[in-house]
Design a protein around this motif. Structure first.
Motif, PDB file in Angstrom:
ATOM      1  N   GLU A 202       0.813  -1.220   0.000  1.00 54.73           N
ATOM      2  CA  GLU A 202       0.000   0.000   0.000  1.00 54.73           C
ATOM      3  C   GLU A 202       0.845   1.268   0.000  1.00 54.73           C
ATOM      4  O   GLU A 202       0.322   2.371  -0.177  1.00 54.73           O
ATOM      5  N   ALA A 203       2.136   1.096   0.201  1.00 52.72           N
ATOM      6  CA  ALA A 203       3.037   2.240   0.245  1.00 52.72           C
ATOM      7  C   ALA A 203       4.445   1.758  -0.058  1.00 52.72           C
ATOM      8  O   ALA A 203       4.723   0.548  -0.052  1.00 52.72           O
ATOM      9  N   VAL A 204       5.350   2.717  -0.317  1.00 49.37           N
ATOM     10  CA  VAL A 204       6.731   2.382  -0.635  1.00 49.37           C
ATOM     11  C   VAL A 204       7.644   3.501  -0.149  1.00 49.37           C
ATOM     12  O   VAL A 204       7.283   4.677  -0.202  1.00 49.37           O
ATOM     13  N   THR A 205       8.803   3.147   0.378  1.00 51.66           N
ATOM     14  CA  THR A 205       9.839   4.147   0.625  1.00 51.66           C
ATOM     15  C   THR A 205      10.743   4.149  -0.605  1.00 51.66           C
ATOM     16  O   THR A 205      11.348   3.124  -0.938  1.00 51.66           O
ATOM     17  N   PHE A 206      10.813   5.308  -1.270  1.00 51.91           N
ATOM     18  CA  PHE A 206      11.469   5.388  -2.564  1.00 51.91           C
ATOM     19  C   PHE A 206      12.011   6.798  -2.789  1.00 51.91           C
ATOM     20  O   PHE A 206      11.498   7.769  -2.211  1.00 51.91           O
ATOM     21  N   PRO A 207      13.003   6.952  -3.654  1.00 55.65           N
ATOM     22  CA  PRO A 207      13.442   8.286  -4.057  1.00 55.65           C
ATOM     23  C   PRO A 207      12.333   9.004  -4.818  1.00 55.65           C
ATOM     24  O   PRO A 207      11.438   8.369  -5.400  1.00 55.65           O
ATOM     25  N   TRP A 208      12.400  10.327  -4.837  1.00 58.51           N
ATOM     26  CA  TRP A 208      11.383  11.100  -5.564  1.00 58.51           C
ATOM     27  C   TRP A 208      11.355  10.737  -7.042  1.00 58.51           C
ATOM     28  O   TRP A 208      10.282  10.571  -7.633  1.00 58.51           O
ATOM     29  N   GLY A 209      12.518  10.604  -7.646  1.00 61.26           N
ATOM     30  CA  GLY A 209      12.558  10.320  -9.082  1.00 61.26           C
ATOM     31  C   GLY A 209      11.967   8.980  -9.448  1.00 61.26           C
ATOM     32  O   GLY A 209      11.514   8.776 -10.582  1.00 61.26           O
ATOM     33  N   ALA A 210      11.951   8.047  -8.510  1.00 67.47           N
ATOM     34  CA  ALA A 210      11.412   6.715  -8.795  1.00 67.47           C
ATOM     35  C   ALA A 210       9.923   6.755  -9.098  1.00 67.47           C
ATOM     36  O   ALA A 210       9.387   5.837  -9.726  1.00 67.47           O
ATOM     37  N   MET A 211       9.234   7.816  -8.661  1.00 69.81           N
ATOM     38  CA  MET A 211       7.812   7.946  -8.979  1.00 69.81           C
ATOM     39  C   MET A 211       7.582   7.960 -10.486  1.00 69.81           C
ATOM     40  O   MET A 211       6.589   7.419 -10.987  1.00 69.81           O
ATOM     41  N   TYR A 212       8.523   8.566 -11.207  1.00 70.15           N
ATOM     42  CA  TYR A 212       8.418   8.621 -12.664  1.00 70.15           C
ATOM     43  C   TYR A 212       9.235   7.516 -13.335  1.00 70.15           C
ATOM     44  O   TYR A 212       8.805   6.958 -14.350  1.00 70.15           O
ATOM     45  N   ASP A 213      10.400   7.185 -12.750  1.00 71.39           N
ATOM     46  CA  ASP A 213      11.219   6.131 -13.336  1.00 71.39           C
ATOM     47  C   ASP A 213      10.463   4.815 -13.433  1.00 71.39           C
ATOM     48  O   ASP A 213      10.590   4.080 -14.415  1.00 71.39           O
ATOM     49  N   PHE A 214       9.660   4.515 -12.402  1.00 68.18           N
ATOM     50  CA  PHE A 214       8.935   3.246 -12.357  1.00 68.18           C
ATOM     51  C   PHE A 214       7.424   3.423 -12.535  1.00 68.18           C
ATOM     52  O   PHE A 214       6.655   2.511 -12.262  1.00 68.18           O
ATOM     53  N   ALA A 275      14.137  17.541  -9.255  1.00 69.84           N
ATOM     54  CA  ALA A 275      13.284  17.907 -10.390  1.00 69.84           C
ATOM     55  C   ALA A 275      11.979  17.110 -10.352  1.00 69.84           C
ATOM     56  O   ALA A 275      10.896  17.639 -10.657  1.00 69.84           O
ATOM     57  N   ALA A 276      12.066  15.844  -9.971  1.00 67.99           N
ATOM     58  CA  ALA A 276      10.864  15.005  -9.868  1.00 67.99           C
ATOM     59  C   ALA A 276       9.954  15.514  -8.758  1.00 67.99           C
ATOM     60  O   ALA A 276       8.721  15.534  -8.913  1.00 67.99           O
ATOM     61  N   ARG A 277      10.535  15.915  -7.644  1.00 68.05           N
ATOM     62  CA  ARG A 277       9.729  16.462  -6.546  1.00 68.05           C
ATOM     63  C   ARG A 277       8.996  17.720  -7.001  1.00 68.05           C
ATOM     64  O   ARG A 277       7.801  17.903  -6.717  1.00 68.05           O
ATOM     65  N   ASP A 278       9.686  18.593  -7.720  1.00 71.32           N
ATOM     66  CA  ASP A 278       9.035  19.805  -8.248  1.00 71.32           C
ATOM     67  C   ASP A 278       7.900  19.449  -9.199  1.00 71.32           C
ATOM     68  O   ASP A 278       6.841  20.094  -9.198  1.00 71.32           O
ATOM     69  N   LYS A 279       8.099  18.418  -9.990  1.00 71.11           N
ATOM     70  CA  LYS A 279       7.070  17.976 -10.934  1.00 71.11           C
ATOM     71  C   LYS A 279       5.852  17.441 -10.190  1.00 71.11           C
ATOM     72  O   LYS A 279       4.700  17.698 -10.592  1.00 71.11           O
ATOM     73  N   LEU A 280       6.090  16.709  -9.102  1.00 73.77           N
ATOM     74  CA  LEU A 280       4.977  16.205  -8.295  1.00 73.77           C
ATOM     75  C   LEU A 280       4.193  17.352  -7.668  1.00 73.77           C
ATOM     76  O   LEU A 280       2.959  17.320  -7.609  1.00 73.77           O
ATOM     77  N   ILE A 281       4.895  18.374  -7.195  1.00 71.66           N
ATOM     78  CA  ILE A 281       4.238  19.540  -6.605  1.00 71.66           C
ATOM     79  C   ILE A 281       3.319  20.215  -7.615  1.00 71.66           C
ATOM     80  O   ILE A 281       2.212  20.664  -7.281  1.00 71.66           O
ATOM     81  N   ALA A 282       3.771  20.270  -8.870  1.00 72.07           N
ATOM     82  CA  ALA A 282       2.996  20.937  -9.914  1.00 72.07           C
ATOM     83  C   ALA A 282       1.850  20.087 -10.448  1.00 72.07           C
ATOM     84  O   ALA A 282       0.984  20.589 -11.170  1.00 72.07           O
ATOM     85  N   ASP A 283       1.823  18.814 -10.084  1.00 78.55           N
ATOM     86  CA  ASP A 283       0.798  17.891 -10.567  1.00 78.55           C
ATOM     87  C   ASP A 283      -0.405  17.920  -9.622  1.00 78.55           C
ATOM     88  O   ASP A 283      -0.302  17.520  -8.460  1.00 78.55           O
ATOM     89  N   GLY A 284      -1.549  18.365 -10.121  1.00 79.38           N
ATOM     90  CA  GLY A 284      -2.741  18.490  -9.290  1.00 79.38           C
ATOM     91  C   GLY A 284      -3.271  17.181  -8.754  1.00 79.38           C
ATOM     92  O   GLY A 284      -4.083  17.173  -7.813  1.00 79.38           O
ATOM     93  N   GLU A 285      -2.826  16.053  -9.320  1.00 82.50           N
ATOM     94  CA  GLU A 285      -3.301  14.754  -8.847  1.00 82.50           C
ATOM     95  C   GLU A 285      -2.391  14.151  -7.778  1.00 82.50           C
ATOM     96  O   GLU A 285      -2.671  13.063  -7.270  1.00 82.50           O
ATOM     97  N   GLN A 286      -1.297  14.853  -7.449  1.00 81.81           N
ATOM     98  CA  GLN A 286      -0.372  14.392  -6.423  1.00 81.81           C
ATOM     99  C   GLN A 286      -0.454  15.319  -5.213  1.00 81.81           C
ATOM    100  O   GLN A 286      -0.662  16.523  -5.350  1.00 81.81           O
ATOM    101  N   THR A 287      -0.255  14.769  -4.015  1.00 78.13           N
ATOM    102  CA  THR A 287      -0.333  15.564  -2.790  1.00 78.13           C
ATOM    103  C   THR A 287       0.915  15.341  -1.948  1.00 78.13           C
ATOM    104  O   THR A 287       1.241  14.197  -1.598  1.00 78.13           O
ATOM    105  N   LEU A 288       1.618  16.436  -1.638  1.00 75.18           N
ATOM    106  CA  LEU A 288       2.751  16.375  -0.739  1.00 75.18           C
ATOM    107  C   LEU A 288       2.303  16.817   0.648  1.00 75.18           C
ATOM    108  O   LEU A 288       1.779  17.931   0.806  1.00 75.18           O
ATOM    109  N   ASN A 289       2.465  15.954   1.628  1.00 74.50           N
ATOM    110  CA  ASN A 289       2.010  16.221   2.983  1.00 74.50           C
ATOM    111  C   ASN A 289       3.198  16.548   3.881  1.00 74.50           C
ATOM    112  O   ASN A 289       4.082  15.717   4.085  1.00 74.50           O
TER     113      ASN A 289
END
Length: 339
Positions: A202-214, A275-289
């Motif tokens: 249900e969750a993963v500990t991963f680098p920010w870039g892995a969100m897009y890499d995988f 750069a991946a973290r910035d991309k996630l911030i700009a993505d309205g379907e992603q939420t950084l808590n």
């Protein structure tokens, strides 16, 4: 005239060993991430090219990505046994084998992966490599930027881990998940998306870039925005492969197996993660808590047993755990990498 020809021939003969002294050699380097994604394209591949260039072409490095020659957890032994000349290893994939190095896996200790890579390299060569990795040559330390917890539902405090199945980055993170009442799902990085899509995790500990890499953004759109953990891979070389090199080629390898090169190699992966973290911030379907100060304190307190257990494992192997921990903290502080 004849004597001059003989003399010239002798001179050419004497010169041949010098010309051949450069020793052309091809080294096989195996890793377990797909070619073209950040760890490879921003770290491993540029390092290999730098070695080739510095050798003047006498060293060629043949890359084998994506577990072509063996599974991720097998890479240390692949280098040790000479199946490959070099291997990119995650020590955390083999729980208990490298107890000193496992300190790098303890969460909430490092906040800068570039300077952290240099700090870990300096610390480990002095405090652990001879005891744990003497059967290979340690070339560089290669962490991602401090990674995060990515989940299907928002998680901001440690008590929310209970009852959840989480894919941990390494053995220490698996233990942390267990301590918090969660269930660790241990699969290599290339298999994480399948585990999430099937509901195994249900969750993963991963680098920010892995969100897009995988391609995981559709599976885990909630992200805990704090320096949660780090995984520091190690590039190691088979000792026999190194010993067979000419003195000139050994010097090239040595000059690329330094703490400074660890920082250089880590820089590209760090930049990609940010750069991946910035991309996630700009993505309205992603939420950084962002966790509250109380949440951060709770996470730190919850992780303390990991330090205690790490000390026990090192002492059991005959190491001075307090001195090794103190040296690690001092190295992080000296390199401005302490969280």
């Amino acid at each position: 005239m004849t004597s001059r020809i003989i003399a010239l021939g002798a001179a050419v003969t004497l010169a041949l060993p010098l010309a051949a002294h450069a020793q052309d050699v091809t080294l096989r380097l195996s890793h377990w991430v797909p070619a073209g994604i950040a760890p490879a394209s921003k770290g491993i591949e540029p390092w290999a090219k730098a070695v080739e260039d510095a050798s003047g072409g006498s060293i060629a490095i043949q890359l084998f990505p994506a577990q072509q020659l063996g599974k991720a957890p097998d890479h240390y032994d692949m280098a040790k046994q000479g199946i490959v000349d070099m291997a990119w290893v995650n020590p955390g994939y083999t729980a208990g084998r490298f107890p000193i190095y496992a300190l790098t896996e303890v969460p909430f200790m490092v906040d800068d992966s570039v300077q952290g890579a240099k700090a870990i390299h300096e610390w480990y060569l002095e405090n652990g490599a001879e005891a744990e990795m003497s059967d290979v040559k340690v070339c560089f330390i290669h962490p991602h930027a401090p990674g995060a917890l990515h989940s299907k539902e928002a998680i901001t405090s440690p008590d929310q881990i209970k009852g959840k199945n989480i894919r941990p980055a390494h053995a220490t993170m698996a233990r942390f998940v267990s301590l918090l009442g969660g269930g660790p799902v241990q699969v290599p990085a290339p298999e994480v998306r399948e585990a999430l899509s099937r509901g195994t995790a249900e969750a993963v500990t991963f680098p920010w870039g892995a969100m897009y890499d995988f391609k995981l953004t559709g599976e885990v759109p909630q992200h805990l925005d704090m320096p949660f953990y780090m995984s520091a891979q190690v590039l190691v070389m088979n000792l026999a492969s190194y010993d067979k090199l000419s003195d000139e080629n050994k010097a090239v390898i040595d000059s690329h197996c330094t703490p400074e090169w660890s920082a250089k190699v880590a820089q590209g992966w760090h930049d990609d993660d940010m750069a991946a973290r910035d991309k996630l911030i700009a993505d309205g379907e992603q939420t950084l808590n962002e966790p509250s100060e109380a949440d951060v304190a709770a996470w730190r307190e919850a992780s303390q047993p990991l330090i205690d257990e790490w000390k026990e494992s090192v002492v059991a192997k005959g190491g001075d755990a307090d001195a090794i921990l103190d040296a690690y903290v001092k190295s992080l502080e000296a390199n401005d990498a302490k969280y």
